[in-house]
Design a protein around this motif. Structure first.
Motif, PDB file in Angstrom:
ATOM      1  N   UNK A   1      38.800  31.404  23.665  1.00 33.51           N
ATOM      2  CA  UNK A   1      38.589  29.691  23.996  1.00 33.51           C
ATOM      3  C   UNK A   1      38.956  29.360  25.179  1.00 33.51           C
ATOM      4  N   UNK A   2      40.335  29.716  25.802  1.00 26.78           N
ATOM      5  CA  UNK A   2      40.969  29.161  27.145  1.00 26.78           C
ATOM      6  C   UNK A   2      41.522  29.819  28.061  1.00 26.78           C
ATOM      7  N   UNK A   3      41.003  29.985  29.102  1.00 24.32           N
ATOM      8  CA  UNK A   3      41.479  30.635  29.804  1.00 24.32           C
ATOM      9  C   UNK A   3      41.464  30.497  31.402  1.00 24.32           C
ATOM     10  N   UNK A   4      42.536  30.902  31.660  1.00 24.18           N
ATOM     11  CA  UNK A   4      43.175  30.450  32.949  1.00 24.18           C
ATOM     12  C   UNK A   4      42.539  31.447  34.296  1.00 24.18           C
ATOM     13  N   UNK A   5      42.367  33.166  33.663  1.00 27.60           N
ATOM     14  CA  UNK A   5      42.584  33.884  34.406  1.00 27.60           C
ATOM     15  C   UNK A   5      41.505  35.244  33.887  1.00 27.60           C
ATOM     16  N   UNK A   6      40.658  35.104  34.109  1.00 35.18           N
ATOM     17  CA  UNK A   6      39.249  36.491  34.160  1.00 35.18           C
ATOM     18  C   UNK A   6      38.809  37.378  35.006  1.00 35.18           C
ATOM     19  N   UNK A   7      39.371  38.658  35.013  1.00 41.49           N
ATOM     20  CA  UNK A   7      39.108  39.800  35.535  1.00 41.49           C
ATOM     21  C   UNK A   7      37.666  40.648  35.331  1.00 41.49           C
ATOM     22  N   UNK A   8      36.942  40.686  35.218  1.00 43.74           N
ATOM     23  CA  UNK A   8      35.729  41.714  34.671  1.00 43.74           C
ATOM     24  C   UNK A   8      35.266  43.361  35.580  1.00 43.74           C
ATOM     25  N   UNK A   9      36.100  44.153  34.772  1.00 42.66           N
ATOM     26  CA  UNK A   9      35.991  46.000  36.194  1.00 42.66           C
ATOM     27  C   UNK A   9      35.039  46.558  35.317  1.00 42.66           C
ATOM     28  N   UNK A  10      34.712  47.893  35.726  1.00 44.55           N
ATOM     29  CA  UNK A  10      34.204  48.836  35.897  1.00 44.55           C
ATOM     30  C   UNK A  10      33.562  49.817  36.213  1.00 44.55           C
ATOM     31  N   UNK A  11      33.897  50.794  36.063  1.00 44.75           N
ATOM     32  CA  UNK A  11      34.622  52.146  37.016  1.00 44.75           C
ATOM     33  C   UNK A  11      33.121  53.341  36.430  1.00 44.75           C
ATOM     34  N   UNK A  12      32.440  53.443  37.911  1.00 46.77           N
ATOM     35  CA  UNK A  12      31.827  54.869  37.729  1.00 46.77           C
ATOM     36  C   UNK A  12      29.860  53.924  36.895  1.00 46.77           C
ATOM     37  N   UNK A  13      29.485  54.410  35.994  1.00 43.99           N
ATOM     38  CA  UNK A  13      28.893  54.157  35.436  1.00 43.99           C
ATOM     39  C   UNK A  13      28.879  52.948  34.560  1.00 43.99           C
ATOM     40  N   UNK A  14      30.396  52.526  34.278  1.00 47.12           N
ATOM     41  CA  UNK A  14      30.969  50.884  33.954  1.00 47.12           C
ATOM     42  C   UNK A  14      30.540  50.430  35.447  1.00 47.12           C
ATOM     43  N   UNK A  15      30.746  50.019  36.311  1.00 48.68           N
ATOM     44  CA  UNK A  15      30.520  50.060  37.945  1.00 48.68           C
ATOM     45  C   UNK A  15      29.543  49.225  37.939  1.00 48.68           C
ATOM     46  N   UNK A  16      27.862  50.206  37.691  1.00 50.00           N
ATOM     47  CA  UNK A  16      27.268  49.407  37.261  1.00 50.00           C
ATOM     48  C   UNK A  16      26.426  48.133  36.478  1.00 50.00           C
TER      49      UNK A  16
ATOM     50  N   UNK B   1      34.269  46.431  41.045  1.00 51.95           N
ATOM     51  CA  UNK B   1      33.576  47.970  40.727  1.00 51.95           C
ATOM     52  C   UNK B   1      34.155  48.284  41.651  1.00 51.95           C
ATOM     53  N   UNK B   2      34.634  49.802  40.771  1.00 51.34           N
ATOM     54  CA  UNK B   2      35.291  50.845  40.995  1.00 51.34           C
ATOM     55  C   UNK B   2      33.686  52.229  40.894  1.00 51.34           C
TER      56      UNK B   2
END
Length: 345
Positions: free
Chosen positions: A239-254, A278-279
């Motif tokens: 419910x409380x965030x200071x940092x958010x990282x969204x990542x994905x590799x290969x098909x996950x990058x899509x 996006x990786x």
């Protein structure tokens, strides 16, 4: 554990060969040759390791201290570290989401620091082979969250499904690289981590059925439902965030390129510092003169024209067969100027 025993056996075999040199006691076929013990494979008299005690057969002229040195050296090699990570991935807690069980990350008996727990959301989620979908949660700092879209190929027709050219069932994410939260050099080592497993072969975005099963039966291709379940869980647990990282590799990058704008919007009330990575796959197909034809065909095949993720303008363009994945990603970048976007290829 078989893998660990095999790894230790390799190290000890190398030591025995080097000790025998020209093929003496250990039966080595010359320096660097094939090494055999001279005993049956099941004969325990050659070498026994039991509760930390070493018992070396008198047939071997090997210094026990050398054994320790070889094992210590081998324990520091990348292959042994990978084996340890593989074993750790197979020994994970599980939690099943139900109306009476939200799988709270505060439940320390299920969610242990630095250890991944498999969460089974049920509902409309499913893998291509009909097995249950799960996502993985590793609890770290509850105000720092890393959401990762897993890799796993793509399936777009019966042939690619039968090959298979994509992951048909959910697999544990090995704690290597950025997922090794015990590595002091890992910049995300203190983050909580949610890995969205990939078993739809649809860029984490499909919401349909395909006639690819045995005898022409239907199989569910619902990467959208799978990802949506994991993201909704994250919304409820952090419910409380200071940092958010969204990542994905290969098909996950899509998947990142499809989902990132929506995920940032969903967490906007928490006002976190956001980074998107996006990786190893940029959503641009080849050849250039067939990009629109190819991408829009995939959007239609996976039924990706989804009002739950897309803006009204994107949805209209998608339904007209004109929307490209790069359009969605560029819109996300332009709509969130304070977020940092990067692509690694």
């Amino acid at each position: 554990m078989k893998a660990c025993r095999f790894a230790v056996s390799l190290a000890l075999t190398a030591l025995l060969c080097s000790a025998s040199g020209d093929g003496g006691h250990a039966g080595c076929d010359g320096p660097g040759g094939t090494c055999t013990s001279g005993h049956d494979q099941d004969d325990p008299s050659a070498l026994q390791l039991h509760k930390g005690q070493r018992e070396l057969s008198s047939n071997y002229s090997v210094d026990p201290d050398e054994v320790d040195k070889v094992l210590d050296d081998f324990a520091n090699t990348p292959i042994f570290q990978h084996i340890q990570n593989f074993v750790a991935a197979a020994e994970r807690n599980t939690c099943v989401l139900t109306p009476s069980n939200s799988c709270p990350i505060t439940n320390s008996s299920v969610f242990k620091p630095k250890n991944a727990t498999k969460v089974y959301p049920g509902g409309k989620t499913q893998c291509l082979d009909g097995s249950e979908f799960f996502f993985e949660v590793t609890v770290g700092n509850p105000e720092k969250l890393h959401i990762h879209f897993q890799a796993g190929g793509a399936c777009w027709d019966w042939i690619s499904f039968k090959k298979p050219a994509c992951s048909l069932y959910a697999v544990e994410n090995a704690p290597d690289g950025i997922f090794n939260l015990s590595n002091p050099l890992n910049p995300l080592k203190d983050y909580s981590l949610i890995v969205i497993q990939y078993c739809g072969g649809d860029m984490h975005a499909g919401n349909t059925e395909q006639k690819w099963g045995k005898g022409g039966t239907m199989v569910k291709q619902v990467g959208y439902q799978n990802a949506d379940a994991a993201i909704k869980y994250a919304l409820g647990q952090f419910p409380k965030l200071d940092n958010l990282v969204i990542s994905g590799s290969s098909a996950g990058s899509l998947g990142v390129q499809f989902w990132s704008g929506k995920v940032i919007d969903l967490f906007a009330d928490r006002q976190p510092d956001v980074a998107v990575i996006g990786d190893s796959f940029l959503g641009v197909l080849w050849p250039p003169d067939r990009v629109e034809e190819s991408e829009t065909w995939l959007f239609a095949k996976y039924k990706m024209c989804n009002p739950a993720v897309m803006t009204a303008a994107q949805l209209s363009k998608c339904n007209e067969g004109k929307l490209l994945l790069q359009d969605v990603f560029v819109d996300s970048i332009e709509a969130h100027p304070d977020a940092r976007f990067s692509v690694i290829n």
